[in-house]
Design an enzyme around this catalytic site. Sequence first.
Site, PDB file in Angstrom:
ATOM      1  N   GLU A  37       0.689  -1.189  -0.036  1.00  0.00           N
ATOM      2  CA  GLU A  37       0.118   0.060   0.063  1.00  0.00           C
ATOM      3  C   GLU A  37       0.848   1.293  -0.053  1.00  0.00           C
ATOM      4  OE1 GLU A  37      -0.685  -2.518   1.956  1.00  0.00           O
ATOM      5  OE2 GLU A  37      -2.607  -3.300   1.614  1.00  0.00           O
ATOM      6  N   PHE A  59     -11.643  -7.779  13.515  1.00  0.00           N
ATOM      7  CA  PHE A  59     -10.722  -8.288  12.443  1.00  0.00           C
ATOM      8  C   PHE A  59     -10.348  -7.051  11.716  1.00  0.00           C
ATOM      9  CE2 PHE A  59      -9.460 -10.263   8.704  1.00  0.00           C
ATOM     10  CZ  PHE A  59      -8.047 -10.769   9.439  1.00  0.00           C
ATOM     11  N   GLN A  60      -9.072  -6.800  11.381  1.00  0.00           N
ATOM     12  CA  GLN A  60      -8.732  -5.841  10.484  1.00  0.00           C
ATOM     13  C   GLN A  60      -9.256  -4.399  10.654  1.00  0.00           C
ATOM     14  OE1 GLN A  60      -8.432  -7.406   6.550  1.00  0.00           O
ATOM     15  NE2 GLN A  60      -6.544  -7.928   6.992  1.00  0.00           N
ATOM     16  N   LYS A  84     -17.532  -0.987   5.919  1.00  0.00           N
ATOM     17  CA  LYS A  84     -18.011  -2.034   4.547  1.00  0.00           C
ATOM     18  C   LYS A  84     -19.689  -1.903   4.561  1.00  0.00           C
ATOM     19  CE  LYS A  84     -17.271  -6.542   2.904  1.00  0.00           C
ATOM     20  NZ  LYS A  84     -16.376  -8.017   3.359  1.00  0.00           N
ATOM     21  N   MET A 123      24.300   8.627   2.033  1.00  0.00           N
ATOM     22  CA  MET A 123      24.429   9.652   2.925  1.00  0.00           C
ATOM     23  C   MET A 123      24.406   9.545   4.401  1.00  0.00           C
ATOM     24  SD  MET A 123      23.914  12.781   1.949  1.00  0.00           S
ATOM     25  CE  MET A 123      22.815  13.306   0.734  1.00  0.00           C
TER      26      MET A 123
END
Lengths: 607, 185
Positions: free
Chosen positions: A68, A130-131, A180, A503
């Site tokens: 993502e 969940f999630q 949802k 760097m």
Amino acid sequence: MTDLAAPKADEHTKTLNPATLNGAEVLLRVLSELGVEVVFGYPGGAVLPIYDALFKQDHIRHILVRHEQAAVHAAEAYARSTGKTGVVLVTSGPGATNAVTGLVDALMDSIPLVCLSGQVPTKLIGNDAFQEADTTGITRPATKHNYLVRTPETLAPIVREAFAVAQGGRPGPVLIDLPKDITVGKAPLTPPAPTPAMKRLQKIAAQNRPAQDAIARTIEAMKTAKKPLFYTGGGIINSGPHAAELLRALARKTGFPVTSTLMGLGAFPSPDPQFLGMLGMHGAVEANMATHGCDLLIALGVRFDDRVTGRVDAFSPNSFKVHADIDPSQIDKIIPVDVRLEGDVGETLEALLAAWGETEAPDLTQWWNQIASWRSVDGFGFTQDMTPEAVIRPQYAIQRLYELVQESGRDTFVSTEVGQHQMWAAQHFQFDKPNRWLTSGGLGTMGYGLPAAVGAQVAHPDALVIDIAGEASTLMNIQELGTIAQYRLPVKIFILNNRYMGMVRQWQELLHGSRYSQSYSEALPDFVKLAESFHGTGMRARNVGELDKVIRDMLAHDGPVIADICVAEGENCYPMIPSGAAHNQMLLGPDQDSAAAGLTEEGMMLV
Amino acid sequence: MSDSITADIIQNSVISVLIEDESGALARVVGLFSGRGYNISSLTVAQVDARQGLSRITVLTSGTPMVIQQIKAQLKRLVPVHAVSDLTQEGAFVGRELALVKIVSSGEDRTEALRIAESFRARRVDSTATSFVFELTGSPEKIDAFIELMRNLGLADVSRTGIAAIARGPEVFAPLVFHPSEETV
């Protein structure tokens, strides 16, 4: 970017039967109505209704990334290279939290984005389902604004408002959290109508012109200045190509020198003699000396980042300062200024041009002579041993890449990762058009360049897209080779491989007694084989003799390429203003006389 | 250059924010202060306009003039914010705070506490044989003074609301459409 006019209902909003639409379908209809063509995303439980709706239509293309974070960077580059708003679709919980780095990156660099995140059904919110994650809570400081859609009727207005917020004023990322049950259940496709927040934004946009007296004071200062300088930034790119044209026109009329931040590269043509190069920590000698020595500093669409200002109390100490910015909170934030030009920088440039009129360019011979003497110090200089077995110096690799790309004559977009290679690319690759340079400026996100190249190539399938990378950054989002393979994107990944986080190593050398704590990369992959395992082509240049052929082969190949360029491992990036030092205290590197640089404890903290 | 603005004088500021009554709106304001390291001395919030769905937040903060200017500019950037006003800057204002102060004492101290309460026009809202709860409104300084005097007279517990403030005179900060007296919700 500031056009907030309510969009017209398009073809498919007229022909549908609104009664039968679910929230996911309404969402996609509104996205189409807003002109969205591409969405970068990754599916998951909470967004399955949206993915199902995507499957059943063919107006919006979905690009499946492998992580993502990459979806957001790809959308950022899509936005930056097209001037449109990038769109991201992620699932709830881990999908949304993975997107956070990208959202902050977009916030820091003012990139217009809309991130759609799935959420557990409304009834389960707050139950540790969940999630589930408190996505609006987590992303509140990571976005310009965010929404949780709680009722079906608010879905369409919120999506329209989110786009207006992302694009209006100083652009930025906006997140919409979609439970949802909202996407599964029936939702009305309300006709486009401005919401109260959109009306407020429209009102602000309409007032987005700098005050006439501020313009007059600026023009007065411009007429009398002996040592003027335009200090330009990403705001000019965000204002659109027209602003870049106006900047060129104003520079021509006045004969003033122009310097640019990292984010502003391309707004003014790099090869132009009036261009002094980038300023700041790794900026050009002439740009930094001119910033320090000017008597009039006109800052346009910049935010006085600490990588530019160095020591704040020693920043351009003797200049009259003018600052133009669309975001009033940026003015007087770090450096107090004498004239505030609040408004869109394009509009400001237009007003300045009109007020300057046919005024003759002032005689700046002395100032230009002074600049010429600074220019005679070649801060970017390096010596490349040209024997075929010689080790490639990274600056030379970028210089050759630029020259051979020029020979190809192709429209080219360059993304970068973050580190020494990024600074060398900014120093040695030239840009003469806006929107071609895609880099993570404010947040400095390693792993930005590869997904950004994906986004730019999706937006410009026929253009040449090159990710100038370091080997450590490349590995941060290396999974996107899968995306590149799936969509047959002919992205070129040009790795300057020095086996170090360069760097980090440079700072350890400068500030920590050369104790290279954890900055050497053990167990690097064979990048040639890695490319092949993802159905691409790998190439390697081990020495100067191999470099040109590898670059030519890479440019000639019509598929994705990883070019592993083995470069001098100990090379450092100069000039450098050590943090905590002033602009006239640059380190020029071992090849040149070092200026007396003030390395202080405070400076160490600022690194 | 602009010397006045760089002066490192810390000043107190009372800032009023008219903000949409939506979930997370207060968190946005508070998060802005904590995330950017601005000081909050007190903060009050309540709905003031049911019809427009607006709440008014009053923040008592402190910082250099440059920081105060930043706070205001950053607040204005928030999408749900309708108006921001710096009452300290824009002329005279009235600032009031409510405090509930519990005194647990007996004998001489009890009488003395009652006497002081009277002179501060504090209302007794609860009494027992060994305790009082006083209700007091006024400027934060007045409440500070009251608490200071009560300190040795059995002061046991204090609850304060933080300052609510409004400008004096006919100037209107942002027009409301629904007066609290009409409220039916």
